[in-house]
Motif scaffolding. Structure first.
Motif, PDB file in Angstrom:
ATOM      1  N   LEU A  47       0.832  -1.210   0.000  1.00 44.25           N
ATOM      2  CA  LEU A  47       0.000   0.000   0.000  1.00 44.25           C
ATOM      3  C   LEU A  47       0.864   1.257   0.000  1.00 44.25           C
ATOM      4  CD1 LEU A  47      -2.795  -0.690   2.638  1.00 44.25           C
ATOM      5  CD2 LEU A  47      -3.100  -0.404   0.167  1.00 44.25           C
ATOM      6  N   LEU A  48       1.866   1.261   0.888  1.00 48.68           N
ATOM      7  CA  LEU A  48       2.739   2.413   0.991  1.00 48.68           C
ATOM      8  C   LEU A  48       3.961   2.051   1.822  1.00 48.68           C
ATOM      9  CD1 LEU A  48       2.102   3.361   4.123  1.00 48.68           C
ATOM     10  CD2 LEU A  48       0.154   4.471   3.052  1.00 48.68           C
ATOM     11  N   LYS A  49       4.968   2.932   1.762  1.00 44.33           N
ATOM     12  CA  LYS A  49       6.180   2.677   2.533  1.00 44.33           C
ATOM     13  C   LYS A  49       6.769   3.996   3.036  1.00 44.33           C
ATOM     14  CE  LYS A  49       9.545   2.983  -1.229  1.00 44.33           C
ATOM     15  NZ  LYS A  49      10.671   2.329  -1.936  1.00 44.33           N
ATOM     16  N   TYR A  50       7.480   3.921   4.147  1.00 38.75           N
ATOM     17  CA  TYR A  50       8.210   5.051   4.703  1.00 38.75           C
ATOM     18  C   TYR A  50       9.696   4.732   4.663  1.00 38.75           C
ATOM     19  CZ  TYR A  50      10.549   7.915   8.130  1.00 38.75           C
ATOM     20  OH  TYR A  50      11.442   8.739   8.748  1.00 38.75           O
ATOM     21  N   THR A  51      10.468   5.661   4.070  1.00 35.48           N
ATOM     22  CA  THR A  51      11.913   5.450   4.027  1.00 35.48           C
ATOM     23  C   THR A  51      12.674   6.697   4.436  1.00 35.48           C
ATOM     24  OG1 THR A  51      11.944   6.049   1.686  1.00 35.48           O
ATOM     25  CG2 THR A  51      11.756   3.713   2.209  1.00 35.48           C
ATOM     26  N   SER A  52      12.049   7.563   5.189  1.00 35.51           N
ATOM     27  CA  SER A  52      12.636   8.773   5.793  1.00 35.51           C
ATOM     28  C   SER A  52      12.543  10.014   4.934  1.00 35.51           C
ATOM     29  CB  SER A  52      14.103   8.565   6.195  1.00 35.51           C
ATOM     30  OG  SER A  52      14.965   8.739   5.087  1.00 35.51           O
ATOM     31  N   ALA A  53      12.035   9.912   3.728  1.00 33.67           N
ATOM     32  CA  ALA A  53      11.966  11.098   2.870  1.00 33.67           C
ATOM     33  C   ALA A  53      10.917  12.087   3.383  1.00 33.67           C
ATOM     34  CB  ALA A  53      11.654  10.687   1.448  1.00 33.67           C
ATOM     35  N   ALA A  54       9.750  11.596   3.773  1.00 38.34           N
ATOM     36  CA  ALA A  54       8.668  12.450   4.232  1.00 38.34           C
ATOM     37  C   ALA A  54       7.891  11.691   5.286  1.00 38.34           C
ATOM     38  CB  ALA A  54       7.751  12.845   3.084  1.00 38.34           C
ATOM     39  N   GLY A  59      -0.275   6.489  -0.261  1.00 32.27           N
ATOM     40  CA  GLY A  59      -0.186   5.236  -0.969  1.00 32.27           C
ATOM     41  C   GLY A  59      -1.297   5.078  -1.983  1.00 32.27           C
ATOM     42  N   ILE A  60      -1.528   3.827  -2.341  1.00 32.89           N
ATOM     43  CA  ILE A  60      -2.562   3.560  -3.326  1.00 32.89           C
ATOM     44  C   ILE A  60      -3.934   3.507  -2.672  1.00 32.89           C
ATOM     45  CG2 ILE A  60      -0.946   2.317  -4.809  1.00 32.89           C
ATOM     46  CD1 ILE A  60      -2.209  -0.300  -3.775  1.00 32.89           C
ATOM     47  N   ASN A  61      -4.959   3.591  -3.493  1.00 29.18           N
ATOM     48  CA  ASN A  61      -6.353   3.452  -3.042  1.00 29.18           C
ATOM     49  C   ASN A  61      -6.759   4.463  -1.974  1.00 29.18           C
ATOM     50  OD1 ASN A  61      -6.336   1.247  -4.774  1.00 29.18           O
ATOM     51  ND2 ASN A  61      -6.081  -0.244  -3.140  1.00 29.18           N
ATOM     52  N   GLY A  62      -6.107   5.613  -1.938  1.00 29.76           N
ATOM     53  CA  GLY A  62      -6.496   6.669  -1.017  1.00 29.76           C
ATOM     54  C   GLY A  62      -5.970   6.530   0.399  1.00 29.76           C
ATOM     55  N   PHE A  63      -5.117   5.546   0.652  1.00 30.47           N
ATOM     56  CA  PHE A  63      -4.546   5.354   1.979  1.00 30.47           C
ATOM     57  C   PHE A  63      -3.326   6.255   2.188  1.00 30.47           C
ATOM     58  CE2 PHE A  63      -6.848   1.917   3.926  1.00 30.47           C
ATOM     59  CZ  PHE A  63      -7.439   1.248   2.877  1.00 30.47           C
ATOM     60  N   GLU A  64      -3.103   6.620   3.419  1.00 29.00           N
ATOM     61  CA  GLU A  64      -1.900   7.329   3.795  1.00 29.00           C
ATOM     62  C   GLU A  64      -1.499   6.931   5.209  1.00 29.00           C
ATOM     63  OE1 GLU A  64      -3.098  11.409   3.170  1.00 29.00           O
ATOM     64  OE2 GLU A  64      -3.403  11.682   5.319  1.00 29.00           O
ATOM     65  N   ALA A  65      -0.259   7.200   5.552  1.00 32.01           N
ATOM     66  CA  ALA A  65       0.240   6.876   6.887  1.00 32.01           C
ATOM     67  C   ALA A  65       1.230   7.945   7.300  1.00 32.01           C
ATOM     68  CB  ALA A  65       0.898   5.502   6.911  1.00 32.01           C
ATOM     69  N   GLU A  66       1.270   8.202   8.595  1.00 36.60           N
ATOM     70  CA  GLU A  66       2.184   9.223   9.119  1.00 36.60           C
ATOM     71  C   GLU A  66       3.181   8.586  10.068  1.00 36.60           C
ATOM     72  OE1 GLU A  66       0.337  12.543  10.984  1.00 36.60           O
ATOM     73  OE2 GLU A  66       2.206  13.706  11.075  1.00 36.60           O
ATOM     74  N   SER A  73       5.109   5.341  15.979  1.00 33.88           N
ATOM     75  CA  SER A  73       3.883   4.865  15.346  1.00 33.88           C
ATOM     76  C   SER A  73       3.916   5.099  13.842  1.00 33.88           C
ATOM     77  CB  SER A  73       2.671   5.567  15.953  1.00 33.88           C
ATOM     78  OG  SER A  73       2.654   6.940  15.606  1.00 33.88           O
ATOM     79  N   PHE A  74       3.111   4.324  13.161  1.00 35.24           N
ATOM     80  CA  PHE A  74       2.968   4.440  11.708  1.00 35.24           C
ATOM     81  C   PHE A  74       1.545   4.001  11.382  1.00 35.24           C
ATOM     82  CE2 PHE A  74       4.515   5.267   7.626  1.00 35.24           C
ATOM     83  CZ  PHE A  74       4.343   4.199   6.757  1.00 35.24           C
ATOM     84  N   HIS A  75       0.576   4.777  11.835  1.00 35.42           N
ATOM     85  CA  HIS A  75      -0.833   4.404  11.669  1.00 35.42           C
ATOM     86  C   HIS A  75      -1.306   4.647  10.235  1.00 35.42           C
ATOM     87  CE1 HIS A  75      -0.603   3.968  15.864  1.00 35.42           C
ATOM     88  NE2 HIS A  75      -0.993   5.177  16.235  1.00 35.42           N
ATOM     89  N   LEU A  76      -2.169   3.770   9.781  1.00 33.77           N
ATOM     90  CA  LEU A  76      -2.720   3.839   8.418  1.00 33.77           C
ATOM     91  C   LEU A  76      -4.102   4.469   8.478  1.00 33.77           C
ATOM     92  CD1 LEU A  76      -2.300   2.841   5.405  1.00 33.77           C
ATOM     93  CD2 LEU A  76      -3.659   0.848   6.076  1.00 33.77           C
TER      94      LEU A  76
END
Lengths: 113, 121
Positions: A47-54, A59-66, A73-76
């Motif tokens: 769906l999505l990934k975090y690699t320190s850029a932001a 992600g896809i299908n309207g999902f996001e995570a912070e 935490s990395f809630h979807l």
């Protein structure tokens, strides 16, 4: 060592309501963090990934995570649930060298019409 | 690119028999991973390869399990003398790995195949 904890093995939301799936991680090094979705009898789709850029990742299908380092935490989230979002969701962490992934136990999302 | 493929998709075997699964990764991917997923759980790491070298094995990988990637392309996972506890979904994933932390793009992402569901009776 890395690990993730997904709070809530089952989450139900009404169609059109906010989706919030929780993931907390533990990592001794700056982590890569991922969310995957799995439909019945299928493999995992990224769906999505975090690699320190932001810290806010879309992600896809309207999902996001912070990514929140202070809360580990990395809630979807998704603003408005759709029936097609019903699936199993897995949070995963890996070390910054990108070796093996450590997956959470998953959260099953049910969308109520 | 057709993605990661696995064969067979389903396997039913009797306890004590040997089984072999195959995984074909995305062609330019140098890393290949095997995971096991049981009902209601997340995938658990078994082993991974960088090209043809097997770099890491989990303690979950007992001596009845062996994995190979002879030419750095497809991989096989063999389970000898299967036990009922081996019943699970076996997932394969591949990635294009490099040393640099990726700020975008698709490097270091693992792409999963559809899995092989093993039932040991």
């Amino acid at each position: 060592a890395q690990s993730v904890t997904q709070l809530g093995s089952h989450v139900s939301v009404s169609e059109g309501a906010l989706v919030l799936l929780r993931c907390n991680y533990s990592s001794s090094v700056p982590p890569y963090l991922f969310w995957y979705v799995q439909y019945p009898n299928q493999g995992l789709q990224l769906l999505l990934k975090y690699t320190s850029a932001a810290t806010l990742v879309k992600g896809i299908n309207g999902f996001e995570a912070e990514f929140k380092k202070s809360e580990t935490s990395f809630h979807l989230t998704k603003p408005s649930a759709h029936m097609s979002d019903a699936a199993e969701y897995f949070c995963a962490v890996s070390a910054n060298t990108g070796n093996q992934f450590y997956f959470g136990t998953g959260t099953s999302l049910t969308v109520i019409p | 690119d057709t993605g990661v493929s696995q064969d067979p998709r389903h396997k039913i075997t009797k306890r004590g028999q040997n089984v072999t699964f195959r995984c074909d990764p995305i062609s330019e991917h140098n890393r290949l991973y095997w995971y096991r997923q049981t009902l209601g759980q997340g995938p658990e790491f078994l082993t991974y390869f960088q090209n043809e070298a097997q770099l890491e094995k989990s303690r979950l990988l007992s001596d009845r399990f062996s994995a190979e990637r002879p030419k750095g392309s497809f991989s096989t996972l063999e389970i000898q003398r299967t036990e009922q506890g081996d019943s699970a979904m076996y997932l394969c994933a591949s990635s294009k790995q490099d040393r640099h932390r990726d700020s975008g793009g698709t490097r270091n992402e693992q792409y999963f195949g559809p899995g092989t569901r093993l039932t040991v009776t």
